[in-house]
Design a protein around this motif. Structure first.
Motif, PDB file in Angstrom:
ATOM      1  N   VAL A  76       0.856  -1.182   0.000  1.00 45.72           N
ATOM      2  CA  VAL A  76       0.000   0.000   0.000  1.00 45.72           C
ATOM      3  C   VAL A  76       0.894   1.233   0.000  1.00 45.72           C
ATOM      4  O   VAL A  76       1.693   1.433   0.914  1.00 45.72           O
ATOM      5  CB  VAL A  76      -0.896   0.002   1.266  1.00 45.72           C
ATOM      6  CG1 VAL A  76      -1.800   1.211   1.277  1.00 45.72           C
ATOM      7  CG2 VAL A  76      -1.720  -1.279   1.342  1.00 45.72           C
ATOM      8  N   GLN A  77       0.775   2.029  -1.059  1.00 50.10           N
ATOM      9  CA  GLN A  77       1.522   3.290  -1.085  1.00 50.10           C
ATOM     10  C   GLN A  77       0.519   4.403  -1.354  1.00 50.10           C
ATOM     11  O   GLN A  77       0.151   4.674  -2.488  1.00 50.10           O
ATOM     12  CB  GLN A  77       2.605   3.286  -2.170  1.00 50.10           C
ATOM     13  CG  GLN A  77       3.531   4.498  -1.988  1.00 50.10           C
ATOM     14  CD  GLN A  77       4.471   4.726  -3.154  1.00 50.10           C
ATOM     15  OE1 GLN A  77       4.090   4.591  -4.307  1.00 50.10           O
ATOM     16  NE2 GLN A  77       5.702   5.105  -2.855  1.00 50.10           N
ATOM     17  N   VAL A  78       0.039   5.003  -0.277  1.00 47.76           N
ATOM     18  CA  VAL A  78      -0.995   6.037  -0.396  1.00 47.76           C
ATOM     19  C   VAL A  78      -0.675   7.181   0.557  1.00 47.76           C
ATOM     20  O   VAL A  78       0.021   6.999   1.548  1.00 47.76           O
ATOM     21  CB  VAL A  78      -2.403   5.476  -0.050  1.00 47.76           C
ATOM     22  CG1 VAL A  78      -2.886   4.505  -1.105  1.00 47.76           C
ATOM     23  CG2 VAL A  78      -2.405   4.803   1.306  1.00 47.76           C
ATOM     24  N   GLU A  79      -1.197   8.356   0.223  1.00 53.10           N
ATOM     25  CA  GLU A  79      -1.044   9.500   1.122  1.00 53.10           C
ATOM     26  C   GLU A  79      -1.868   9.246   2.380  1.00 53.10           C
ATOM     27  O   GLU A  79      -2.823   8.461   2.375  1.00 53.10           O
ATOM     28  CB  GLU A  79      -1.526  10.784   0.433  1.00 53.10           C
ATOM     29  CG  GLU A  79      -0.707  11.194  -0.790  1.00 53.10           C
ATOM     30  CD  GLU A  79       0.767  11.485  -0.473  1.00 53.10           C
ATOM     31  OE1 GLU A  79       1.057  11.875   0.681  1.00 53.10           O
ATOM     32  OE2 GLU A  79       1.608  11.304  -1.366  1.00 53.10           O
ATOM     33  N   LYS A  80      -1.516   9.955   3.432  1.00 53.35           N
ATOM     34  CA  LYS A  80      -2.212   9.788   4.720  1.00 53.35           C
ATOM     35  C   LYS A  80      -3.671  10.240   4.569  1.00 53.35           C
ATOM     36  O   LYS A  80      -3.937  11.376   4.161  1.00 53.35           O
ATOM     37  CB  LYS A  80      -1.483  10.646   5.752  1.00 53.35           C
ATOM     38  CG  LYS A  80      -1.848  10.367   7.175  1.00 53.35           C
ATOM     39  CD  LYS A  80      -0.943  11.158   8.110  1.00 53.35           C
ATOM     40  CE  LYS A  80      -1.465  11.076   9.536  1.00 53.35           C
ATOM     41  NZ  LYS A  80      -0.635  11.862  10.462  1.00 53.35           N
ATOM     42  N   LEU A 130      10.413   0.928  -5.325  1.00 52.67           N
ATOM     43  CA  LEU A 130       9.131   0.219  -5.250  1.00 52.67           C
ATOM     44  C   LEU A 130       9.239  -1.172  -5.853  1.00 52.67           C
ATOM     45  O   LEU A 130       8.745  -2.145  -5.275  1.00 52.67           O
ATOM     46  CB  LEU A 130       8.067   1.000  -6.018  1.00 52.67           C
ATOM     47  CG  LEU A 130       7.281   2.033  -5.247  1.00 52.67           C
ATOM     48  CD1 LEU A 130       6.239   2.655  -6.153  1.00 52.67           C
ATOM     49  CD2 LEU A 130       6.591   1.388  -4.047  1.00 52.67           C
ATOM     50  N   THR A 131       9.900  -1.257  -6.991  1.00 50.56           N
ATOM     51  CA  THR A 131      10.038  -2.561  -7.647  1.00 50.56           C
ATOM     52  C   THR A 131      10.744  -3.530  -6.696  1.00 50.56           C
ATOM     53  O   THR A 131      10.359  -4.686  -6.566  1.00 50.56           O
ATOM     54  CB  THR A 131      10.860  -2.435  -8.952  1.00 50.56           C
ATOM     55  OG1 THR A 131      10.327  -1.346  -9.683  1.00 50.56           O
ATOM     56  CG2 THR A 131      10.796  -3.688  -9.780  1.00 50.56           C
ATOM     57  N   TYR A 132      11.777  -3.024  -5.989  1.00 51.39           N
ATOM     58  CA  TYR A 132      12.490  -3.885  -5.051  1.00 51.39           C
ATOM     59  C   TYR A 132      11.550  -4.412  -3.958  1.00 51.39           C
ATOM     60  O   TYR A 132      11.483  -5.615  -3.707  1.00 51.39           O
ATOM     61  CB  TYR A 132      13.680  -3.135  -4.416  1.00 51.39           C
ATOM     62  CG  TYR A 132      14.254  -3.903  -3.254  1.00 51.39           C
ATOM     63  CD1 TYR A 132      15.049  -5.026  -3.468  1.00 51.39           C
ATOM     64  CD2 TYR A 132      13.940  -3.558  -1.942  1.00 51.39           C
ATOM     65  CE1 TYR A 132      15.541  -5.769  -2.408  1.00 51.39           C
ATOM     66  CE2 TYR A 132      14.420  -4.293  -0.868  1.00 51.39           C
ATOM     67  CZ  TYR A 132      15.219  -5.399  -1.106  1.00 51.39           C
ATOM     68  OH  TYR A 132      15.685  -6.132  -0.057  1.00 51.39           O
ATOM     69  N   PHE A 133      10.829  -3.487  -3.307  1.00 53.77           N
ATOM     70  CA  PHE A 133       9.973  -3.919  -2.191  1.00 53.77           C
ATOM     71  C   PHE A 133       8.852  -4.843  -2.670  1.00 53.77           C
ATOM     72  O   PHE A 133       8.505  -5.806  -1.990  1.00 53.77           O
ATOM     73  CB  PHE A 133       9.383  -2.700  -1.468  1.00 53.77           C
ATOM     74  CG  PHE A 133      10.419  -1.943  -0.687  1.00 53.77           C
ATOM     75  CD1 PHE A 133      11.026  -2.517   0.420  1.00 53.77           C
ATOM     76  CD2 PHE A 133      10.816  -0.673  -1.064  1.00 53.77           C
ATOM     77  CE1 PHE A 133      12.004  -1.832   1.145  1.00 53.77           C
ATOM     78  CE2 PHE A 133      11.791   0.018  -0.359  1.00 53.77           C
ATOM     79  CZ  PHE A 133      12.386  -0.557   0.755  1.00 53.77           C
ATOM     80  N   ARG A 180      18.609  13.908   7.570  1.00 57.67           N
ATOM     81  CA  ARG A 180      17.646  13.149   8.388  1.00 57.67           C
ATOM     82  C   ARG A 180      16.622  12.506   7.482  1.00 57.67           C
ATOM     83  O   ARG A 180      16.315  13.034   6.418  1.00 57.67           O
ATOM     84  CB  ARG A 180      16.880  14.116   9.307  1.00 57.67           C
ATOM     85  CG  ARG A 180      17.664  14.590  10.481  1.00 57.67           C
ATOM     86  CD  ARG A 180      16.683  15.130  11.540  1.00 57.67           C
ATOM     87  NE  ARG A 180      17.204  14.871  12.843  1.00 57.67           N
ATOM     88  CZ  ARG A 180      18.096  15.658  13.470  1.00 57.67           C
ATOM     89  NH1 ARG A 180      18.524  16.751  12.893  1.00 57.67           N
ATOM     90  NH2 ARG A 180      18.531  15.326  14.660  1.00 57.67           N
ATOM     91  N   ASN A 181      16.034  11.406   7.922  1.00 57.06           N
ATOM     92  CA  ASN A 181      14.909  10.848   7.178  1.00 57.06           C
ATOM     93  C   ASN A 181      13.614  11.429   7.746  1.00 57.06           C
ATOM     94  O   ASN A 181      13.640  12.279   8.640  1.00 57.06           O
ATOM     95  CB  ASN A 181      14.939   9.309   7.205  1.00 57.06           C
ATOM     96  CG  ASN A 181      14.569   8.756   8.564  1.00 57.06           C
ATOM     97  OD1 ASN A 181      14.291   9.500   9.502  1.00 57.06           O
ATOM     98  ND2 ASN A 181      14.558   7.447   8.679  1.00 57.06           N
ATOM     99  N   VAL A 182      12.498  10.952   7.233  1.00 59.38           N
ATOM    100  CA  VAL A 182      11.208  11.545   7.591  1.00 59.38           C
ATOM    101  C   VAL A 182      10.876  11.385   9.078  1.00 59.38           C
ATOM    102  O   VAL A 182      10.117  12.154   9.653  1.00 59.38           O
ATOM    103  CB  VAL A 182      10.100  10.951   6.684  1.00 59.38           C
ATOM    104  CG1 VAL A 182       9.927   9.477   6.957  1.00 59.38           C
ATOM    105  CG2 VAL A 182       8.788  11.654   6.847  1.00 59.38           C
ATOM    106  N   ALA A 234       7.583   8.242  -0.306  1.00 58.59           N
ATOM    107  CA  ALA A 234       8.693   8.824  -1.075  1.00 58.59           C
ATOM    108  C   ALA A 234       9.328   7.814  -2.031  1.00 58.59           C
ATOM    109  O   ALA A 234      10.071   8.195  -2.921  1.00 58.59           O
ATOM    110  CB  ALA A 234       9.756   9.353  -0.108  1.00 58.59           C
ATOM    111  N   TYR A 235       9.041   6.515  -1.851  1.00 55.80           N
ATOM    112  CA  TYR A 235       9.678   5.529  -2.728  1.00 55.80           C
ATOM    113  C   TYR A 235       9.212   5.713  -4.166  1.00 55.80           C
ATOM    114  O   TYR A 235       8.028   5.918  -4.428  1.00 55.80           O
ATOM    115  CB  TYR A 235       9.316   4.098  -2.294  1.00 55.80           C
ATOM    116  CG  TYR A 235       9.946   3.662  -0.999  1.00 55.80           C
ATOM    117  CD1 TYR A 235      11.171   4.151  -0.574  1.00 55.80           C
ATOM    118  CD2 TYR A 235       9.299   2.732  -0.187  1.00 55.80           C
ATOM    119  CE1 TYR A 235      11.739   3.739   0.619  1.00 55.80           C
ATOM    120  CE2 TYR A 235       9.848   2.314   1.010  1.00 55.80           C
ATOM    121  CZ  TYR A 235      11.071   2.831   1.409  1.00 55.80           C
ATOM    122  OH  TYR A 235      11.607   2.408   2.587  1.00 55.80           O
TER     123      TYR A 235
END
Ligand code: ATP
Ligand code: MG
Length: 506
Positions: A58-62, A92-95, A485-487, A86-87
């Motif tokens: 699932v890659q969606v905005e909050k 994405l292909t990797y995950f 820094r990351n998110v 951010a991916y």
């Protein structure tokens, strides 16, 4: 028909008209509406042929529907796999490939861009409309779907780690892992249905998803669900909140805003911080400004939360507190799963290990990595270094991978960082080992200077050197405008090591 997470988090509230989510736009979502939305999604996923154990990326905005997908997966026994927004393409292909996800759910607006990515993987692309309607490619199902049986050991989610120390690993989390942790946190933080949690975290990490959302669902608490940390939104919504969960950068940003006053937050019950170390200065400044002692806790993707400062006892600045109920923590040396553990004495630094119902079932597709970190008797080697003081409070010293070995001596970065951070001319610092022809690694200080009285290298070193053994003296000070820094506010030391790898090259 049991389904541990559904029965505890969603089922009990499914007919309640109380507000679950307060959205930034001003509209509300009740527990009933949330459960209904999840039920419709569950039916759509079932109609698309997804079966228990299938991974759903699932890659969606909050958004409210983004959370309902999680609930739908729980309901159907599907393995929820949230991905950082951010991916992009290759990541994405990797995950997707690594996890063998059968579906990739995205926002409708992102579908055209993601179609070629999904096409390179076994996953079917499914797009989600703003009202939560899922377009799976299969005909729409007639009614909300039933709850699928799950055992406590069934997987509920695979969550990829933040990738701070290397490639992200897929942590397999069971119903038992997630439920036991939510129950412990509700107990120790006394979360009830009278609470309103201010939530400005992303929902693809354990912090924003499981710590924040599972506890709220379990207790029937409301969530003020903000898309991100926006100070105007925060000022508007804090008067309606009772608790807030944040990462340290949230608190530094709040301190930088004069609108955050004692009066604005006097009614608040609890401010919690985690995911990265909270500077003692932030802790002290927040207390000074607001009268609130931030409660710091420690956890990781593989284990959910591990320790917390107490709600009612002493909250110790610089410590991440005491083990959660049912969680055992010990400090060992040496630090591999193959060598028998030697428990170090109180106050000595070593590898943090823990055992308990919160410890994950292993890394997806990585049996060797799992064997390296999970002992057969259930103890998990966190990769973090720390010590336990005489009162049983855990202090994190840093990550084993950040330990610097210079000329054969061990240097713990945090000892030097604390000294630098305490200087008025320094905003913050990161101590990193960079490749060095003679020493193997050289101690280097990355320093964010105070803009009003910037320090010079010699002056800084003069101030800290008398308190440090010679081998710990930084060989160089590199001034930077900010630390990478990351998110979640974690300092990316690996990036500094890569960017400055040639610093001491001949
Ligand atoms: P990766 O495992 O991929 O390298 P990561 O360890 O950063 O990434 P997460 O699981 O998101 O991935 O983060 C957990 C880590 O965050 C902990 O192991 C610890 O190092 C750090 N951490 C969490 N809370 C705290 C805290 N309160 N103080 C210090 N460090 C913390
Ligand atoms: Mg980690």
């Amino acid at each position: 028909m049991p389904n541990p997470l559904y029965d505890a988090l969603i089922g009990p509230h499914s007919t309640s008209d109380a507000v679950f989510l307060h959205l930034a736009c001003g509209s509300d979502v009740s527990f009933r509406a949330f459960a209904d939305m999840a039920g419709r999604m569950a039916a759509a996923l079932a109609a698309a042929g997804l079966a228990k154990g299938d991974r759903v990326a699932v890659q969606v905005e909050k958004s409210a529907p983004a959370l309902a997908v999680y609930a739908a997966c729980v309901q159907r026994g599907l393995v929820f796999l949230p991905l950082n927004t951010a991916y992009t393409g290759a990541e994405l292909t990797y995950f997707m490939t690594d996890s063998g996800a059968r579906a990739l759910i995205c926002d409708a607006a992102a579908a055209p861009a993601l179609a070629p990515v999904a096409a390179q993987t076994p996953a079917t692309l499914m797009s989600m409309a703003a009202d939560g309607t899922l377009d799976t490619g299969a005909p729409a199902p007639p009614c909300p779907d039933k709850v699928i049986d799950c055992s406590p050991d069934d997987l509920a989610a695979i969550l990829y780690t933040s990738g701070t120390t290397g490639r992200s690993k897929g942590a397999m989390l069971t119903h038992r892992n997630l439920l036991s942790n939510a129950q412990s946190l509700c107990d120790i933080w006394e979360i009830t249905d009278a609470d309103r949690l201010l939530h400005a975290l992303p929902i693809f990490h354990t912090h924003g998803l499981f710590v924040a959302i599972n506890t709220s669902l379990l207790a029937g608490a409301s969530v003020i669900f903000l898309p991100r940390l926006d100070m105007d939104d925060l000022i508007r919504w804090l008067p309606h909140a009772t608790t807030m969960m944040g990462v340290p950068t949230f608190y530094t940003r709040m301190l930088a805003d004069p609108r955050v006053t004692h009066d604005l937050v006097a009614h608040m019950r609890l401010f919690i911080s985690g995911s990265a170390p909270l500077l003692a200065q932030t802790h002290a400044d927040f207390l000074d400004r607001t009268g609130h002692l931030i409660l710091e806790r420690y956890g990781m993707t593989e284990t959910n939360m591990i320790t917390s400062n107490p709600l009612r006892g002493d909250r110790v600045a610089g410590s991440v507190g005491l083990p959660l109920p049912g969680v055992e923590v010990r400090i060992t040396e040496p630090a591999t799963a193959d060598t028998p553990p030697t428990i170090v004495a109180d106050g000595q630094t070593g590898m943090i290990e823990l055992r308990g119902p919160n410890v994950f079932a292993g890394y997806w597709n990585m049996p060797e990595k799992t064997a390296e970190e999970l002992r057969p008797d259930g103890w998990f080697l966190t990769g973090d270094l720390g010590c336990i003081d005489a009162r049983g409070y855990l202090h994190i010293v840093g990550r084993a991978k950040d330990l610097i070995i210079t000329g054969g001596y061990n240097v713990y970065p945090k000892e030097i960082e604390l000294m630098l951070d305490a200087l008025a001319e320094v905003v913050e610092s990161a101590i990193v080992g960079l490749p060095h022809p003679d020493l193997g690694e050289a101690v280097v200080a990355f320093v964010v200077p105070q803009p009003h009285h910037p320090p010079d290298e010699a002056g800084l070193l003069e101030r800290i050197s008398p308190q440090l053994a010679r081998f710990k003296h930084p060989r160089a000070v590199i001034f930077v405008a900010e630390l990478p820094r990351n998110v979640m506010g974690k300092v990316q030391k690996a990036q500094l090591r890569t960017d400055y790898a040639e610093h001491f090259a001949d």
